[in-house]
Design an enzyme around this catalytic site. Structure first.
Site, PDB file in Angstrom:
ATOM      1  N   ALA A 193     -14.517   9.170   1.598  1.00  0.00           N
ATOM      2  CA  ALA A 193     -13.245   8.303   1.398  1.00  0.00           C
ATOM      3  C   ALA A 193     -13.431   7.122   2.091  1.00  0.00           C
ATOM      4  O   ALA A 193     -12.685   6.601   2.731  1.00  0.00           O
ATOM      5  CB  ALA A 193     -12.211   9.114   2.057  1.00  0.00           C
ATOM      6  N   ASP A 194     -14.723   6.527   1.795  1.00  0.00           N
ATOM      7  CA  ASP A 194     -14.885   5.083   2.401  1.00  0.00           C
ATOM      8  C   ASP A 194     -14.228   4.114   1.560  1.00  0.00           C
ATOM      9  O   ASP A 194     -13.685   4.250   0.627  1.00  0.00           O
ATOM     10  CB  ASP A 194     -16.524   4.848   2.201  1.00  0.00           C
ATOM     11  CG  ASP A 194     -17.149   5.239   3.610  1.00  0.00           C
ATOM     12  OD1 ASP A 194     -16.895   4.782   4.642  1.00  0.00           O
ATOM     13  OD2 ASP A 194     -17.840   6.046   3.629  1.00  0.00           O
ATOM     14  N   ASP A 195     -14.223   2.878   2.372  1.00  0.00           N
ATOM     15  CA  ASP A 195     -13.265   1.848   1.789  1.00  0.00           C
ATOM     16  C   ASP A 195     -13.978   0.880   0.688  1.00  0.00           C
ATOM     17  O   ASP A 195     -13.295   0.156   0.035  1.00  0.00           O
ATOM     18  CB  ASP A 195     -13.214   0.828   3.127  1.00  0.00           C
ATOM     19  CG  ASP A 195     -12.524   1.390   4.324  1.00  0.00           C
ATOM     20  OD1 ASP A 195     -11.213   1.743   3.813  1.00  0.00           O
ATOM     21  OD2 ASP A 195     -12.851   1.564   5.328  1.00  0.00           O
ATOM     22  N   HIS A 255      -8.762 -10.880 -14.487  1.00  0.00           N
ATOM     23  CA  HIS A 255      -8.189 -10.340 -15.970  1.00  0.00           C
ATOM     24  C   HIS A 255      -6.632 -10.346 -15.779  1.00  0.00           C
ATOM     25  O   HIS A 255      -6.159  -9.870 -14.569  1.00  0.00           O
ATOM     26  CB  HIS A 255      -8.757  -9.231 -16.143  1.00  0.00           C
ATOM     27  CG  HIS A 255      -8.395  -8.726 -17.552  1.00  0.00           C
ATOM     28  ND1 HIS A 255      -8.797  -9.158 -18.592  1.00  0.00           N
ATOM     29  CD2 HIS A 255      -7.681  -7.376 -17.785  1.00  0.00           C
ATOM     30  CE1 HIS A 255      -8.410  -8.720 -19.724  1.00  0.00           C
ATOM     31  NE2 HIS A 255      -7.555  -7.582 -19.180  1.00  0.00           N
ATOM     32  N   SER A 256      -6.070 -10.485 -16.445  1.00  0.00           N
ATOM     33  CA  SER A 256      -4.424 -10.271 -16.523  1.00  0.00           C
ATOM     34  C   SER A 256      -4.021  -9.596 -17.868  1.00  0.00           C
ATOM     35  O   SER A 256      -4.545  -9.713 -18.816  1.00  0.00           O
ATOM     36  CB  SER A 256      -3.790 -11.809 -16.612  1.00  0.00           C
ATOM     37  OG  SER A 256      -4.211 -12.768 -17.586  1.00  0.00           O
ATOM     38  N   CYS A 288       0.771  -1.324   0.148  1.00  0.00           N
ATOM     39  CA  CYS A 288      -0.045  -0.018   0.126  1.00  0.00           C
ATOM     40  C   CYS A 288       0.900   1.157   0.132  1.00  0.00           C
ATOM     41  O   CYS A 288       0.332   2.450  -0.088  1.00  0.00           O
ATOM     42  CB  CYS A 288      -1.013  -0.013   1.159  1.00  0.00           C
ATOM     43  SG  CYS A 288      -2.387  -1.229   1.097  1.00  0.00           S
TER      44      CYS A 288
END
Length: 351
Positions: free
Chosen positions: A49-51, A140-141, A17
């Site tokens: 700014a919620d998660d 997805h890649s 992070c």
């Protein structure tokens, strides 16, 4: 399994992070975006700014949706997968929800990482999802310059149990469920200065699911929750303060830290994200005159798969803390309180 010829962390400019955009940059970008629109069932969108986003399905049950991914914080591919997946699932728990399925997000530099190593990353993510009782149902890649892995996670939650980060109330107590210091440990790891016991401690906290958030949401005395990740305790505390229109007081001496965090940060193991965090929101934090720079760095240290910051009724804080510890978070602690006043974070320290 063939050994990866290079350290995963050497292929990335940052890790975990700590790769997040600086808080000030993100706020500016989001401020330029149009509101999600007048959707009656969208209970939580990009206005705060919620998660995670929350959608009311039928007046009783809500859908909780989030996504989170980053570059390697460790070199072991299975551990990287576990950490990234645990971190992504945390956003659902932080809203009070229970995850039901995940989709993998994968970006790998073709030609630099062997397929067997990529498979181990995916296996680590699947293991974390299995621990949460959910499948990895797709994904997805793409080919990317740096390794990237994470999840999009879907969960559900009874409408009355949705917990936002902006519903803290003046007089509440603040509880932190995991110790800080992951960014400091990761900085030492990248420089090959983290001993084996330090790595074990970092892995233990970053792979511990925040499932207690779902349980706490059933308690009406738990008013607000958020997970503490890349913006550090001060940054995510400020998000709670802004959303709630209250001030937060944090007792530095009560904040739990990983065992070697203080020693490592004094030895100079500080992430670039810690500096960016302070530059972004330092003017909104009140620090005591005697607080040393290394102590400030611990408060702005970017956490990967960090704990929950919980705002709850003060007279039940002890009982709620005991419940959290009994559920498998022994370092959890009451670290401060919510106060009436301007939306700032004030740090208190003895001496």
């Amino acid at each position: 399994m063939p050994m990866n010829p290079v350290r995963l962390t050497s292929l990335a400019h940052g890790g975990g992070c700590g790769c997040k955009l600086a808080p000030s940059v993100l706020r500016d970008l989001l401020g330029r975006q149009p509101a999600a629109g007048p959707f009656e069932r969208l209970l939580v969108g990009n206005e705060g700014a919620d998660d995670a986003a929350v959608w009311d399905l039928d007046g009783r049950t809500c859908l909780v949706a989030t996504t989170d991914f980053f570059t390697p914080i460790v070199d072991d591919p299975h551990d990287f997968g576990r950490i990234a997946a645990t971190n992504a699932i945390s956003d659902v728990y932080a809203m009070g929800g229970a995850p039901i399925l995940a989709l993998a997000i994968l970006g790998m530099p073709l030609g630099k990482i062997e397929p067997a190593v990529v498979a181990r990353i995916l296996e680590g993510g699947a293991a974390a999802c299995a621990g949460a009782g959910i499948p990895v149902a797709g994904g997805h890649s793409i080919d990317t310059p740096e390794p990237i892995y994470g999840l999009a996670v879907i969960g559900t939650c009874p409408r009355e149990r949705v917990r936002r980060n902006g519903d803290a109330r003046a007089g509440d107590a603040l509880i932190l469920t995991k110790p800080l210091g992951v960014g400091v440990y990761s900085a030492a790891f990248r420089r090959e200065a983290l001993p084996a016991e330090g790595y074990a401690a970092m892995l233990a906290t970053t792979t511990r699911l925040n499932r207690i958030g779902h349980d706490l949401a059933a308690d009406p005395d738990v008013h607000a929750m958020t997970d503490v990740t890349g913006f550090g305790l001060l940054g995510h505390g400020l998000e709670v303060a802004r959303g709630s229109g209250c001030g937060l007081a944090v007792d530095f001496g009560a904040v739990p830290f990983l065992p070697a965090a203080a020693a490592l940060v004094r030895d100079g193991f500080v992430t670039g994200a810690s500096h960016r965090n302070w530059e972004s929101y330092g003017e909104e934090a009140d620090l005591p005159a005697g607080l040393a720079e290394w102590q400030r760095h611990l408060l702005t240290d970017p956490q990967t798969s960090g704990g929950l910051l919980v705002s709850c009724t003060a007279d039940r804080a002890g009982a709620i803390l005991a419940r959290i510890r009994e559920a498998g978070y022994p370092e959890a602690a009451i670290i401060g309180r919510v106060e009436a006043g301007a939306p700032r974070v004030r740090v208190e320290a003895d001496g």
